[in-house]
Write an enzyme that holds these catalytic residues in place. Structure first.
Site, PDB file in Angstrom:
ATOM      1  CB  CYS A   1     103.604  17.726 -44.829  1.00 16.73           C
ATOM      2  SG  CYS A   1     103.140  18.619 -46.685  1.00 16.73           S
TER       3      CYS A   1
ATOM      4  NE  ARG B   1     102.207  10.135 -42.355  1.00 20.64           N
ATOM      5  CZ  ARG B   1     100.681   9.665 -41.655  1.00 20.64           C
ATOM      6  NH1 ARG B   1     100.430  10.960 -41.302  1.00 20.64           N
ATOM      7  NH2 ARG B   1     100.116   8.288 -41.163  1.00 20.64           N
TER       8      ARG B   1
ATOM      9  CD1 TRP C   1     102.041  14.645 -51.296  1.00 20.91           C
ATOM     10  CD2 TRP C   1      99.976  15.875 -51.362  1.00 20.91           C
ATOM     11  NE1 TRP C   1     100.427  14.221 -52.333  1.00 20.91           N
ATOM     12  CE2 TRP C   1      99.457  14.862 -52.344  1.00 20.91           C
ATOM     13  CE3 TRP C   1      99.765  17.057 -51.025  1.00 20.91           C
ATOM     14  CZ2 TRP C   1      98.211  15.385 -52.791  1.00 20.91           C
ATOM     15  CZ3 TRP C   1      98.103  17.090 -51.229  1.00 20.91           C
ATOM     16  CH2 TRP C   1      97.890  16.610 -52.258  1.00 20.91           C
TER      17      TRP C   1
ATOM     18  CG  ASN D   1     102.230  18.406 -41.585  1.00 16.43           C
ATOM     19  OD1 ASN D   1     103.304  18.742 -41.578  1.00 16.43           O
ATOM     20  ND2 ASN D   1     102.243  17.016 -40.980  1.00 16.43           N
ATOM     21  N   GLY D   2      99.263  21.069 -43.265  1.00 25.44           N
ATOM     22  CA  GLY D   2      96.948  21.579 -43.423  1.00 25.44           C
ATOM     23  C   GLY D   2      97.620  22.751 -44.597  1.00 25.44           C
TER      24      GLY D   2
ATOM     25  CD  GLU E   1      91.913  -1.359 -53.544  1.00 18.25           C
ATOM     26  OE1 GLU E   1      91.248  -0.848 -53.686  1.00 18.25           O
ATOM     27  OE2 GLU E   1      93.150  -1.974 -53.284  1.00 18.25           O
TER      28      GLU E   1
ATOM     29  CE  LYS F   1      96.035  -0.626 -54.222  1.00 17.50           C
ATOM     30  NZ  LYS F   1      95.336  -0.172 -52.853  1.00 17.50           N
TER      31      LYS F   1
ATOM     32  CD  GLU G   1      96.283   3.846 -54.961  1.00 16.45           C
ATOM     33  OE1 GLU G   1      96.330   4.885 -54.910  1.00 16.45           O
ATOM     34  OE2 GLU G   1      96.364   2.793 -53.909  1.00 16.45           O
TER      35      GLU G   1
ATOM     36  CG  HIS H   1      73.351  -1.156 -70.142  1.00 13.61           C
ATOM     37  ND1 HIS H   1      72.703  -1.702 -71.534  1.00 13.61           N
ATOM     38  CD2 HIS H   1      73.874  -2.065 -69.194  1.00 13.61           C
ATOM     39  CE1 HIS H   1      72.005  -2.565 -71.165  1.00 13.61           C
ATOM     40  NE2 HIS H   1      72.842  -2.898 -69.641  1.00 13.61           N
TER      41      HIS H   1
ATOM     42  CE  LYS I   1      99.458   4.127 -45.976  1.00 15.42           C
ATOM     43  NZ  LYS I   1      99.154   3.087 -46.899  1.00 15.42           N
TER      44      LYS I   1
HETATM   45  C1  F6R Z   1      94.597   3.857 -52.267  1.00 17.28           C
HETATM   46  C2  F6R Z   1      94.144   4.738 -50.907  1.00 17.28           C
HETATM   47  C3  F6R Z   1      93.849   5.850 -51.018  1.00 17.28           C
HETATM   48  C4  F6R Z   1      93.284   4.825 -49.245  1.00 17.28           C
HETATM   49  C5  F6R Z   1      92.129   6.987 -49.358  1.00 17.28           C
HETATM   50  C6  F6R Z   1      91.774   6.817 -47.678  1.00 17.28           C
HETATM   51  O1  F6R Z   1      95.403   2.980 -52.624  1.00 17.28           O
HETATM   52  O2  F6R Z   1      96.054   4.537 -50.416  1.00 17.28           O
HETATM   53  O3  F6R Z   1      93.055   6.046 -51.747  1.00 17.28           O
HETATM   54  O4  F6R Z   1      92.669   4.239 -48.838  1.00 17.28           O
HETATM   55  O5  F6R Z   1      93.127   7.899 -49.394  1.00 17.28           O
HETATM   56  O6  F6R Z   1      92.530   6.742 -46.773  1.00 17.28           O
HETATM   57  P1  F6R Z   1      92.917   6.466 -44.749  1.00 17.28           P
HETATM   58  O7  F6R Z   1      92.608   5.030 -45.599  1.00 17.28           O
HETATM   59  O8  F6R Z   1      93.861   6.251 -44.522  1.00 17.28           O
HETATM   60  O9  F6R Z   1      91.321   7.208 -44.591  1.00 17.28           O
END
Ligand code: F6R
Length: 612
Positions: free
Chosen positions: A2, A27, A77, A103-104, A486, A490, A493, A509, A607
Site C-alpha cells: 500500500c 503500490r 492493496w 501498511n503491513g 520470465e 510478463k 501478469e 515428457h 509493485k
Molecule cells: C514481475 C514482478 C514481480 C517482482 C517480484 C520481486 O514483473 O514485478 O515478480 O519481480 O515481486 O520484486 P522485487 O524485485 O521488488 O523484490
C-alpha cells in the site's frame, strides 16, 4: 504494497496528499482515502474521505472545499477485508479522535479485535488496521500524549507496520512508527512530509530521513523528533534523494511499462559506467565490501529473490557457474526461509530485488545473517531496507520503475549478475582474455538493446496474434529457460492469459500433449550448442499444429520449425539471455495493449510486496 503519504505545513494538505497518492498508486490501487485536520472548524475539526477504486475515484469524492494543513493519505492493496470504502484507510476511532493509515500486516489483529469488541468497541471495517485507531484512542483517553499513545498501542501489536497517526486534539502533528514496512520523512522549508516511498514527495523535497525498524517520529511543520521504545530521543539525519519528478512522468509514452522498456539502452550505459576494469579484465564493485581474497574463499553461491527477480537469479546463477566455475543455484526467497536452510560460511548468498522492500527477500537476508552467512544484494531502490541490511552489494541504477510489471530493473539485475560473475570468475579460473571478452560484450549491450527496440513494430504484430490465444507456452533450454520463465511471467501478469514456461527438453515428457493449433509457443532458440535440439523441439510442436514464434539469432536456419521469427543480435553466449529477454517484454506489453488491459496496474498485483 500500500502507499502512505502525510503532510504538515502551511499548504492545504488535501492537494498535496492526493498528488502524493497518485504517484503511489502503483503500490496498491483498490481503494484510497485521506484524513485532514482543520482546528479552525468547530463543526468538522477533521474530515475523512475514502473511495473504492483508483485515486481518481477519491478525487471525485472530495468536497469542493476541504480545508486543513495537516493530513494523511493511503492507497490500499487489500490483505484483510475486500476492497471497499469501509475497508479503505484512514481508519478512525469510535470517538472520531484518531485517524490511522497503515501498511503491513498486524498478525494478532483477531485477538485484538475480539478483545476490543468484548470491551464494547464497535468495529466498522474488516481490516487489521482499525484496531490501531481504537488502541491509540484508548491510550489518549488516559491523558497520554499522542507520541506515548502510539508507543503504547504499538506495544500491543505483533506484525509489520508503517503507521501514520493523527489526533484531532493535536492538530499540526503526525506521529509515525515503522516496523518492517518502509517509511520516510521528507524535510521541507517550514513543512514536513511522511511517505512510504520517495515518489510521493519528490515534487516537494529531496531531503529525506529514512526511518529504521523500531523508529517512531513526531512530525510537525518545523521538523521532527525521533525516538524508539527504549530511547526518548534518537538522532536521525536527512540524506539527499537522487530522484527527479521527470523520472516519474510518462514523458510522451502511453504507459510506464513502455517508457521503462525504452529507457534501457541509456540506463544500461549508465549502470556500466565506471564498473568495467579493462586493465585487469574484471568488474569494479567496491560496494560489495569484499576484497579479492574474500571473493576467492567462496566455494558456492546461492541466489535468492522472488518472482521475476528469482528467474533472473536463475540466469545469474548460470552466469556464475559459466564464468567463475563455482556451483551456483537460485531459490525463491519466499521458500528459503521457511525450510530452515543450512547456511554455510563458504557460500556467498546473493539477494536480488528491484524494490529492496520485498518482505520474503528481506527475511531471507535476516535468516542468512542470523546464522552467520555473508549476504550481498543486487538492489535497485537506493536506501531501501534490503540495501541497508545486506553486508554489501551492487546498486542496479535502473532509476525508478513505476509499472508493476518489471522490465528494465530485471535487465539491470542480469547485468549485475554478469558483473558479479566476472569479478568472481577473475579471482577463480577465468582468463584475462575471457574477462576482456565479457567486458566487450557488456559494452555492446546498450546499442544492441536499442537495435531490438527498433524492431518494435514487428514484435507488436506478433504480440497481437499471440493475444488471441487463450493459453501459450514459452520454452527454452539451459540459459534460455529463465528467459522463457520470465517471458511467460510478463505475458500472464499483464494480459491475464495463461502462459506457462517449460524447459524445451521437458516438452516430450508431458506438456506436448497440450500442443494444438489453439496453443502457440514462444521458443527461445539462440545460436548455441543446443540450437539443433531446439529446432527439433520446435518442429515437434509444429508437427502437432502448434504455432511457434522463435526468438533467435540472425543466421539460424529454422526452416518450417517457426511460424514467425524475431531476431536479436548476438553477443557473448553467457550474455545472450539478456538480449533474448528484451523481445519478451514487448510481446507481453503489446499483447496487453491489444487486449485493452490496464498495462501499468495489473489486477491483484502491487509493485512491492511488503507482506509475507
Ligand atoms: C514481475 C514482478 C514481480 C517482482 C517480484 C520481486 O514483473 O514485478 O515478480 O519481480 O515481486 O520484486 P522485487 O524485485 O521488488 O523484490
Amino acid at each position: 504494497m500500500c502507499g502512505i503519504v502525510g503532510y504538515v505545513g502551511p499548504q492545504q494538505a488535501a492537494p498535496v496528499l492526493v498528488e502524493g497518492l497518485t504517484r503511489l498508486e502503483y503500490r496498491g490501487y483498490d481503494s484510497a482515502g485521506i484524513a485532514v485536520l482543520n482546528p479552525r472548524s468547530k463543526a468538522n475539526p477533521s474530515r475523512v474521505v475514502r473511495a473504492q477504486g483508483r485515486v481518481r475515484e477519491l478525487e471525485a469524492a472530495l468536497p469542493a472545499r476541504l480545508a486543513g494543513t495537516t493530513g494523511i493519505g493511503h492507497t490500499r492493496w487489500a490483505t484483510h477485508g475486500e476492497p471497499s470504502e469501509r475497508n479503505a484507510h484512514p481508519h478512525t476511532s469510535g470517538d472520531g479522535r484518531v485517524h490511522v493509515v497503515h501498511n503491513g500486516i498486524i498478525d494478532n489483529f483477531a485477538t485484538l479485535r475480539s478483545r476490543l469488541s468484548e470491551e464494547g468497541v464497535e468495529l466498522t471495517s474488516d481490516t487489521d488496521t482499525e484496531v490501531v485507531a481504537h488502541l491509540v484512542a484508548r491510550e489518549l483517553e488516559t491523558g497520554s500524549s499522542l507520541e506515548d499513545a502510539v508507543l503504547a498501542a504499538v506495544g500491543q501489536i505483533v506484525g509489520t507496520y508503517a503507521l501514520a497517526v493523527l489526533d484531532v486534539q493535536a492538530p499540526g502533528r503526525v506521529v509515525v512508527a515503522r516496523n518492517g514496512s518502509p517509511l520516510l520523512l521528507g524535510v521541507g522549508d517550514g513543512e514536513m512530509f511522511v511517505a512510504s516511498d520517495p515518489a510521493a514527495i519528490v515534487r516537494h523535497t529531496s531531503q529525506v530521513v529514512l526511518l529504521d525498524d523500531g523508529d517512531f517520529a513526531s512530525v510537525t511543520a518545523d521538523g521532527f523528533h525521533s525516538f524508539t521504545a527504549g530511547e526518548k530521543k534518537t538522532a536521525r539525519a536527512a540524506v539527499t534523494l537522487d530522484l527527479t519528478v521527470e523520472e516519474l512522468e510518462l514523458g510522451g509514452h502511453d504507459h510506464f511499462m513502455h517508457k521503462e522498456i525504452h529507457e534501457q539502452p541509456e540506463s544500461v550505459e549508465r549502470m556500466l559506467t565506471g564498473r568495467l576494469d579493462d586493465r585487469f579484465g574484471t568488474a569494479k564493485l567496491a560496494g560489495l565490501n569484499l576484497e579479492p581474497r574474500d571473493l576467492r574463499r567462496f566455494e558456492r553461491v546461492k541466489v535468492l529473490g522472488c518472482g521475476s527477480a528469482y528467474y533472473v537469479g536463475q540466469l545469474g546463477a548460470s552466469m556464475i557457474e559459466d564464468l567463475a566455475r563455482i556451483p551456483a543455484d537460485a531459490e525463491p526467497a519466499s521458500e528459503f526461509r521457511y525450510r530452515n536452510p543450512i547456511i554455510e560460511p563458504s557460500t556467498l548468498y546473493v539477494v536480488v530485488s528491484q524494490s529492496g522492500e520485498t518482505a520474503d527477500t528481506l527475511f531471507a537476508v535476516r535468516e542468512v545473517q542470523r546464522k552467520g552467512g555473508t549476504v550481498v544484494g543486487l538492489v535497485n531502490a537506493v536506501g531501501s531496507s534490503i540495501a541497508r541490511e545486506v553486508d554489501g552489494g551492487i546498486y542496479l541504477h535502473a532509476g525508478p520503475e513505476v509499472a508493476v510489471a518489471s522490465t528494465k530493473a530485471l535487465t539491470h539485475m542480469s547485468i549485475g549478475f554478469a558483473l558479479l560473475a566476472l569479478a568472481l570468475g577473475r579471482v577463480h579460473d577465468l582468463s584475462f582474455a575471457d574477462g576482456q571478452r565479457i567486458i566487450a560484450g557488456l559494452r555492446a549491450l546498450p546499442a544492441q538493446i536499442a537495435e531490438i527496440l527498433a524492431g518494435e513494430e514487428a514484435l507488436a504484430a506478433a504480440a497481437e496474434e499471440l493475444a488471441t490465444a487463450p493459453s501459450l507456452f514459452f520454452v527454452g533450454r539451459v540459459r534460455g529457460y529463465p528467459v522463457a520463465r520470465e517471458g511467460a511471467q510478463k505475458f500472464k501478469e499483464i494480459t491475464y492469459r495463461h502462459a506457462e514456461a517449460y524447459p524445451t527438453s521437458e516438452l516430450k515428457h508431458g506438456p506436448l500433449a497440450l500442443i494444438s493449433p489453439e496453443l502457440p509457443s514462444v521458443a527461445i532458440i539462440p545460436e548455441d550448442d543446443l540450437v539443433e535440439r531446439n529446432i527439433t523441439a520446435a518442429q515437434e510442436i509444429r508437427a502437432r499444429g502448434g504455432a511457434v514464434v522463435a526468438i533467435t539469432h540472425p543466421g539460424v536456419e529454422l526452416g518450417d520449425a517457426a511460424t514467425s521469427r524475431i531476431e536479436v543480435p548476438r553477443n557473448e553466449v553467457e550474455l545472450d539471455p539478456i538480449l533474448l529477454t528484451i523481445p519478451t517484454q514487448l510481446l507481453g506489453y503489446h499483447a496487453a495493449v491489444a487486449l485493452g488491459e490496464d498495462v501499468d496496474r495489473p489486477r491483484n498485483l502491487a509493485k512491492s510486496v511488503t507482506v509475507e
